[in-house]
Motif scaffolding. Structure first.
Motif, PDB file in Angstrom:
ATOM      1  N   THR A   9     -12.295 -19.342  -0.264  1.00  0.00           N
ATOM      2  CA  THR A   9     -12.345 -20.624   0.429  1.00  0.00           C
ATOM      3  C   THR A   9     -12.725 -21.704  -0.588  1.00  0.00           C
ATOM      4  O   THR A   9     -13.224 -21.404  -1.667  1.00  0.00           O
ATOM      5  N   SER A  52      -9.607 -23.734   9.105  1.00  0.00           N
ATOM      6  CA  SER A  52     -10.887 -24.425   8.931  1.00  0.00           C
ATOM      7  C   SER A  52     -11.994 -23.528   9.474  1.00  0.00           C
ATOM      8  O   SER A  52     -11.759 -22.690  10.355  1.00  0.00           O
ATOM      9  N   TYR A  53     -13.202 -23.696   8.976  1.00  0.00           N
ATOM     10  CA  TYR A  53     -14.305 -22.810   9.329  1.00  0.00           C
ATOM     11  C   TYR A  53     -14.565 -22.759  10.830  1.00  0.00           C
ATOM     12  O   TYR A  53     -14.970 -21.727  11.361  1.00  0.00           O
ATOM     13  N   VAL A  59      -9.050 -18.534  11.388  1.00  0.00           N
ATOM     14  CA  VAL A  59      -9.742 -17.761  10.358  1.00  0.00           C
ATOM     15  C   VAL A  59      -9.398 -16.289  10.488  1.00  0.00           C
ATOM     16  O   VAL A  59      -9.121 -15.599   9.490  1.00  0.00           O
ATOM     17  N   MET A  71     -17.016 -17.228   0.072  1.00  0.00           N
ATOM     18  CA  MET A  71     -17.283 -18.244   1.086  1.00  0.00           C
ATOM     19  C   MET A  71     -18.100 -19.389   0.492  1.00  0.00           C
ATOM     20  O   MET A  71     -19.316 -19.288   0.318  1.00  0.00           O
ATOM     21  N   ALA A  74     -19.651 -24.917   3.710  1.00  0.00           N
ATOM     22  CA  ALA A  74     -18.822 -25.997   4.244  1.00  0.00           C
ATOM     23  C   ALA A  74     -19.387 -27.363   3.860  1.00  0.00           C
ATOM     24  O   ALA A  74     -20.538 -27.488   3.432  1.00  0.00           O
ATOM     25  N   ARG A  80     -22.332 -28.023  10.377  1.00  0.00           N
ATOM     26  CA  ARG A  80     -22.050 -27.047   9.328  1.00  0.00           C
ATOM     27  C   ARG A  80     -22.551 -25.647   9.673  1.00  0.00           C
ATOM     28  O   ARG A  80     -21.825 -24.662   9.490  1.00  0.00           O
ATOM     29  N   GLU A  83     -20.313 -24.013  12.131  1.00  0.00           N
ATOM     30  CA  GLU A  83     -19.049 -23.654  11.487  1.00  0.00           C
ATOM     31  C   GLU A  83     -19.204 -22.385  10.656  1.00  0.00           C
ATOM     32  O   GLU A  83     -18.327 -21.517  10.656  1.00  0.00           O
ATOM     33  N   HIS A  84     -20.310 -22.275   9.943  1.00  0.00           N
ATOM     34  CA  HIS A  84     -20.573 -21.062   9.167  1.00  0.00           C
ATOM     35  C   HIS A  84     -20.620 -19.828  10.073  1.00  0.00           C
ATOM     36  O   HIS A  84     -20.025 -18.785   9.759  1.00  0.00           O
ATOM     37  N   PHE A  87     -17.151 -18.877  11.285  1.00  0.00           N
ATOM     38  CA  PHE A  87     -16.373 -18.253  10.208  1.00  0.00           C
ATOM     39  C   PHE A  87     -16.818 -16.809   9.975  1.00  0.00           C
ATOM     40  O   PHE A  87     -15.990 -15.899   9.847  1.00  0.00           O
ATOM     41  N   TYR A 101     -21.378 -15.497  -0.675  1.00  0.00           N
ATOM     42  CA  TYR A 101     -21.669 -16.814  -0.103  1.00  0.00           C
ATOM     43  C   TYR A 101     -22.438 -17.690  -1.078  1.00  0.00           C
ATOM     44  O   TYR A 101     -23.434 -17.261  -1.667  1.00  0.00           O
ATOM     45  N   THR A 122     -27.695 -19.293   7.539  1.00  0.00           N
ATOM     46  CA  THR A 122     -26.401 -18.657   7.281  1.00  0.00           C
ATOM     47  C   THR A 122     -26.599 -17.277   6.660  1.00  0.00           C
ATOM     48  O   THR A 122     -25.911 -16.314   7.031  1.00  0.00           O
TER      49      THR A 122
END
Length: 282
Positions: A9, A52-53, A59, A71, A74, A80, A83-84, A87, A101, A122
């Motif tokens: 990504t 997109s995440y 995905v 990863m 974002a 964010r 979104e993480h 994903f 990550y 995350t």
């Protein structure tokens, strides 16, 4: 082209782009996940998928058949962390085995740098996902700190005499590439990625002046002054908090640790500020 088992990504950005190019040069088939396919780099042995995440279905389709994902965190936003999580859940459902990550040095639920708290959350979500993980806990980017200076050449913020062991994006990408190519040997490991030294912002300003010829200095603001000086840019409160806590994290010593992990993984010492500045001038 052989089927890609590594997905990257962020290939339209600095770190993800460096990783994607390094994998291509190493002959590794790679799948690039991007929001805008028109901006994706054109690399040998890579195919591009749009996702997109925050779009779990996209995905999942993009990661079909992939075993390892690089990863990149974002873009900064209020959404964010969600979104993480979306994903990560989609990657686990698609059968991904390992996620590498890009986290942050000293990620913790009570970190001074507010965005480091999202990185900590995350990390926890990845640990609970059932997939293997590798956390690249990079410091602030060495390439970007000189850009903190305004048009007047002054870096302003409440950092005091605190130090930051900032790391070159090139070194973060080199570690990420090695982890991806080495397969299982880095699974469930955390690496703190820093430069070779911890510098005050005054020392950074002096180095930028000496190497580039641009007069740069550091002005130590109070926290109140920092919020006031940034209020000229319309932004939500979380963004102001992130901007100011960049400096207060430095003041409190939370990004001062110098780690040997870049050299431990790549076999070479990390780049210094002077080397980064001289490379940028070429």
């Amino acid at each position: 082209m052989s089927a890609a088992h590594i997905a990257v990504t962020g290939s339209t950005g600095a770190v993800g782009g460096l990783v994607a190019r390094a994998l291509s040069e190493a002959g590794e088939p790679t799948r690039l996940l991007v929001r805008d396919p028109a901006r994706a780099p054109r690399l040998e042995r890579s195919d591009v998928r749009e996702a997109s995440y925050g779009d779990r279905d996209a995905v999942g389709r993009a990661l079909d058949g992939v075993s390892t994902v690089f990863m990149v965190s974002a873009a900064e936003s209020a959404e964010r962390l969600e979104e993480h999580r979306t994903f990560i859940d989609a990657a686990a459902a698609a059968g991904v085995e390992h996620v590498v990550y890009t986290s942050f040095q000293g990620a913790a639920p009570d970190a001074t740098f507010t965005l480091a708290r999202d990185h900590w959350a995350t990390e926890r979500h990845l640990e609970d996902s059932g997939m293997a993980w590798t956390f690249l806990r990079d410091s602030f980017y060495l390439d970007l700190i000189p850009l903190f200076a305004g048009d007047d050449g002054v870096i302003r913020g409440p950092a005091g005499e605190g130090r930051v062991a900032a790391v070159a994006r090139h070194d973060v990408a080199a570690v990420g590439t090695r982890v991806l190519l080495d397969g299982t040997s880095h699974r469930d490991m955390s690496y703190t990625l820093t430069g070779p030294e911890a510098l005050t912002l005054a020392e950074i300003a002096a180095t930028v002046t000496r190497v580039t010829g641009r007069e740069v200095s550091f002005h130590d603001e109070t926290i109140e002054e920092a919020y006031a000086s940034r209020s000229v840019w319309p932004a939500p409160q979380w963004q102001y908090d992130a901007w100011v806590s960049t400096y207060t994290a430095i003041a409190r010593g939370e990004v001062a640790e110098v780690s040997g992990d870049v050299e431990r993984v790549t076999g070479r010492a990390p780049l210094s500020l002077e080397r980064v500045l001289r490379s940028a001038e070429r």
